[in-house]
Design an enzyme around this catalytic site. Structure first.
Site, short mmCIF file in Angstrom:
data_model
loop_
_atom_site.label_atom_id
_atom_site.label_comp_id
_atom_site.label_asym_id
_atom_site.label_seq_id
_atom_site.Cartn_x
_atom_site.Cartn_y
_atom_site.Cartn_z
N CYS A 109 0.83 -1.21 0.00
CA CYS A 109 0.00 0.00 0.00
C CYS A 109 0.86 1.26 0.00
O CYS A 109 1.37 1.65 -1.03
CB CYS A 109 -1.00 -0.02 1.16
SG CYS A 109 -2.30 1.23 0.99
N HIS A 212 -3.65 -5.30 0.47
CA HIS A 212 -3.18 -5.58 1.82
C HIS A 212 -3.15 -7.09 2.10
O HIS A 212 -4.09 -7.64 2.69
CB HIS A 212 -4.08 -4.88 2.85
CG HIS A 212 -3.92 -3.40 2.88
ND1 HIS A 212 -3.04 -2.76 3.73
CD2 HIS A 212 -4.53 -2.42 2.16
CE1 HIS A 212 -3.12 -1.46 3.53
NE2 HIS A 212 -4.02 -1.23 2.58
N GLU A 214 -1.57 -8.55 4.34
CA GLU A 214 -1.54 -8.79 5.78
C GLU A 214 -2.94 -9.01 6.35
O GLU A 214 -3.10 -9.60 7.43
CB GLU A 214 -0.84 -7.64 6.52
CG GLU A 214 -1.63 -6.37 6.70
CD GLU A 214 -1.64 -5.45 5.48
OE1 GLU A 214 -2.14 -4.32 5.61
OE2 GLU A 214 -1.16 -5.88 4.41
#
Length: 233
Positions: A109, A212, A214
């Site tokens: 990002c 993202h 994660e």
């Protein structure tokens, strides 16, 4: 037993609480991929950077506050969010040193946006006002689901990692690449034409994505594959 690589994570910053912190997903994603995550200190002291990198095997440039428009020669528009000068300075030092060492690097990002801005590209400071489209780039939670698909370009590292031409991704950003930096190449495109992933030819592993992983690595095999590729590198 083969030593697990140590992966340095750029810290997230909460100015109001005067604190550094980390989303668990970054660390859990690295652990799931077979690496050891380490959150870095916030330092603007150039002499600390080589000492840090001597002890690490790779870096992840995490998400966070907006990149200062000063990096690409613009003044902030009203819709541009807050930037953190200390983080911008540290990341510039880290990036320069990592490129010099050819250290494996993954940007996520803000990481993608920072790479592009520092390496000579520009950013949309605010997508809703500067690049309006029907694609939702600031999704609502939960963030472990796909909001839209990206086209994965063939003959790129991302295609080699995923082995497919499309990938469903989550999406929570209001800035994005406008003009691509000369040293970077696109790896994925959103339906409205935004560059969603980049790489740098000639480097061992220099990749960045707009989405993202994660948040989604536990459900999305493609997201986990990114962490695994970094650990392998």
């Amino acid at each position: 037993m083969k030593k697990k690589p140590w992966i340095g994570l750029v810290p997230l910053i909460d100015p109001e609480r005067e604190s550094l912190w980390m989303l668990p997903g970054y660390m859990e994603g690295v652990l799931a991929a077979g690496g050891i995550p380490v959150m870095l200190p916030l330092t603007e002291e150039n002499t600390n950077i080589p000492e840090l990198l001597d002890r690490l095997d790779a870096l992840i440039f995490t998400g966070g506050h907006d990149v200062s428009p000063s990096f690409y020669g613009e003044t902030p528009v009203p819709e541009c969010g807050r930037s953190i000068p200390e983080r911008d300075t540290m990341e510039r030092l880290l990036l320069d040193a990592a490129l010099e060492r050819d250290m494996p690097v993954l940007g996520i990002c803000r990481g993608l946006q920072f790479f592009n801005a520092v390496l000579g590209g520009t950013l949309y400071q605010d997508l809703p006002t500067q690049h309006p489209s029907g694609v939702e780039h600031e999704m609502k939670p939960p963030f472990d689901r796909s909001e839209h698909e990206v086209e994965v370009l063939e003959n790129t590292p991302l295609y080699d990692i995923l082995g497919k031409k499309t990938l469903g991704v989550n999406s929570r950003h209001h800035q994005a690449i406008k003009e691509l930096a000369p040293s970077l190449k696109p790896m994925a495109l959103s339906p409205d034409g935004l560059i969603e992933a980049v790489w740098m030819p000639g480097k061992r592993f220099f990749l960045a994505v707009q989405w993202h992983p994660e948040h989604s690595f536990q459900k999305n095999e493609g997201s986990l594959s990114l962490f695994q590729a970094l650990v392998k590198a």
